[in-house]
Design an enzyme around this catalytic site. Structure first.
Site, PDB file in Angstrom:
ATOM      1  N   CYS A  60      50.144  37.636  45.067  1.00 25.94           N
ATOM      2  CA  CYS A  60      48.694  37.494  44.918  1.00 25.94           C
ATOM      3  C   CYS A  60      48.111  38.898  45.001  1.00 25.94           C
ATOM      4  CB  CYS A  60      48.168  36.621  46.061  1.00 25.94           C
ATOM      5  SG  CYS A  60      46.379  36.549  46.194  1.00 25.94           S
ATOM      6  N   ASN A  61      47.372  39.277  43.991  1.00 19.42           N
ATOM      7  CA  ASN A  61      46.798  40.635  43.979  1.00 19.42           C
ATOM      8  C   ASN A  61      45.818  40.831  45.115  1.00 19.42           C
ATOM      9  OD1 ASN A  61      47.367  42.230  41.157  1.00 19.42           O
ATOM     10  ND2 ASN A  61      47.608  40.047  40.971  1.00 19.42           N
ATOM     11  N   THR A  62      44.986  39.809  45.362  1.00 20.09           N
ATOM     12  CA  THR A  62      43.958  39.926  46.395  1.00 20.09           C
ATOM     13  C   THR A  62      44.613  40.130  47.763  1.00 20.09           C
ATOM     14  OG1 THR A  62      42.579  38.458  45.064  1.00 20.09           O
ATOM     15  CG2 THR A  62      41.939  38.764  47.360  1.00 20.09           C
ATOM     16  N   CYS A 114      45.466  40.317  38.517  1.00 21.20           N
ATOM     17  CA  CYS A 114      45.289  39.007  39.141  1.00 21.20           C
ATOM     18  C   CYS A 114      46.388  38.101  38.606  1.00 21.20           C
ATOM     19  CB  CYS A 114      43.914  38.433  38.790  1.00 21.20           C
ATOM     20  SG  CYS A 114      43.700  36.738  39.372  1.00 21.20           S
ATOM     21  N   THR A 115      46.979  37.326  39.501  1.00 16.44           N
ATOM     22  CA  THR A 115      48.117  36.495  39.087  1.00 16.44           C
ATOM     23  C   THR A 115      47.743  35.423  38.068  1.00 16.44           C
ATOM     24  OG1 THR A 115      47.681  35.193  41.060  1.00 16.44           O
ATOM     25  CG2 THR A 115      49.480  36.773  41.177  1.00 16.44           C
ATOM     26  N   HIS A 116      46.465  35.069  38.003  1.00 16.51           N
ATOM     27  CA  HIS A 116      46.048  34.040  37.049  1.00 16.51           C
ATOM     28  C   HIS A 116      45.909  34.585  35.624  1.00 16.51           C
ATOM     29  CE1 HIS A 116      45.203  31.693  40.580  1.00 16.51           C
ATOM     30  NE2 HIS A 116      44.807  30.668  39.858  1.00 16.51           N
ATOM     31  N   GLU A 148      43.116  27.908  35.919  1.00 15.73           N
ATOM     32  CA  GLU A 148      43.439  26.697  36.697  1.00 15.73           C
ATOM     33  C   GLU A 148      43.220  25.437  35.862  1.00 15.73           C
ATOM     34  OE1 GLU A 148      44.132  25.931  40.109  1.00 15.73           O
ATOM     35  OE2 GLU A 148      44.608  28.017  40.553  1.00 15.73           O
ATOM     36  N   GLY A 174      39.960  35.449  46.303  1.00 17.86           N
ATOM     37  CA  GLY A 174      39.297  36.587  45.643  1.00 17.86           C
ATOM     38  C   GLY A 174      37.809  36.724  45.881  1.00 17.86           C
ATOM     39  N   ASP A 234      51.014  32.832  47.501  1.00 12.60           N
ATOM     40  CA  ASP A 234      49.804  33.114  46.742  1.00 12.60           C
ATOM     41  C   ASP A 234      48.712  32.192  47.280  1.00 12.60           C
ATOM     42  OD1 ASP A 234      48.051  34.031  44.672  1.00 12.60           O
ATOM     43  OD2 ASP A 234      48.507  32.238  43.513  1.00 12.60           O
ATOM     44  N   SER A 235      47.492  32.462  46.892  1.00 14.58           N
ATOM     45  CA  SER A 235      46.397  31.584  47.282  1.00 14.58           C
ATOM     46  C   SER A 235      46.508  30.216  46.601  1.00 14.58           C
ATOM     47  CB  SER A 235      45.074  32.241  46.906  1.00 14.58           C
ATOM     48  OG  SER A 235      45.092  32.584  45.532  1.00 14.58           O
TER      49      SER A 235
END
Ligand code: DGL
Length: 280
Positions: A79-81, A196-198, A159, A49, A16-17
């Site tokens: 990661c979706n992006t 989005c993973t967040h 975050e 993103g 992931d990012s």
């Protein structure tokens, strides 16, 4: 030890990012607790993103190369992006292992859940602009109406661990009231995809704002189910150990913030000893 056994013991690799993909790792560990995992967070270059497709593709290829050097048996683009931009290129580059993105499982789950055929998708600017969810949903059911909305502020909020209370509620209302607010007179989507993973960290606040009648689809759980079905269909060998699997964490930035914020995403304390700083 014969070669299938070695194959079975190899870890599942995720990247992931940053720490957002840990929501996918958490779901995977629940579904497949005996597997070993290696997780790479490209924290030094977060966020993906807001970047352009060529940059995201280059970052994703470098992250995947690092995971391949760790000898993995299956790759999850957590990661979706990066899934939206780089899934095809990574599948072509590594035909020897299954490569799973988070967009297809999320789209699949949304289509199965929606009774009205009207779905909302939220994600980063790049994911929404690229239209990956819109295309994936149209491929599954061309009749479905999709409303897509970028919610970039959700990423730094997650975050920061700022996921509940009045401030997050106001930000969620800021983005989502135009779709789900009381003043909206047209019919509302019955399903909301957290693309989005967040965003799963904000799920409770999002649910509060959109209301109980809206089904929230979290791509972390649906991706874990997709990986599980690859094992069940024999596309990947299960680790036969009866002990809980090991997790190795790699980050491209400092270990300490990864441990601190990563713990929020994993729902458990991470130890500095388990995290290694790497350069891509
Ligand atoms: N992991 C990213 C995603 O799922 C969100 C964070 C970023 O923008 O890099 O889209």
């Amino acid at each position: 030890m014969s070669s299938p056994d070695i194959q079975a013991e190899l870890p599942i690799g995720l990247f992931d990012s940053g720490v957002g993909g840990l929501t996918v790792l958490r779901a995977l560990r629940t579904a497949l607790p005996h597997e070993n995992y290696v997780y790479l967070g490209d924290n030094a270059r977060l966020p993906y993103g807001t970047k352009g497709p060529a940059t995201i593709r280059r970052y994703a290829v470098q992250a995947a190369e690092m995971l391949m050097r760790c000898k993995i048996k299956l790759m999850v683009i957590a990661c979706n992006t990066a899934s939206a931009i780089a899934l095809q290129v990574l599948r072509q580059t590594y035909p020897q292992i299954p490569v799973v993105g988070v967009v297809e499982p999320g789209a699949q789950a949304a289509c199965s859940n929606s009774l009205s055929g009207y779905i909302a998708v939220i994600g980063t600017e790049s994911t929404i602009r690229g239209g990956a969810y819109q295309k994936a949903i149209a491929e599954i059911n061309p009749e479905t109406r999709v409303l897509a909305k970028a919610c970039p502020l959700f990423v730094p909020m997650a975050e920061e661990g700022l996921v509940s209370g009045r401030l997050p509620e106001l930000v969620v209302e800021h983005y989502l009231n135009e779709i789900f607010g009381e003043s909206v007179s047209c019919p509302k989507p019955d399903t909301l995809v957290l693309g989005c993973t967040h965003f799963p960290l904000l799920k409770e606040t999002i649910a509060l704002v959109v209301g109980p009648e809206v089904k929230i689809v979290d791509s972390a759980n649906t991706t874990a189910q997709t990986v599980l079905s690859l094992f069940e269909q024999g596309h990947c060998l299960r680790n036969r150990s009866s002990r809980p699997g090991r997790v190795r964490y790699l980050t491209t930035d400092d270990v300490q913030p990864f441990v601190r914020v990563g713990g929020l995403f994993m729902g458990e304390n991470l130890s500095e000893q388990d995290v290694e700083r790497v350069d891509l």
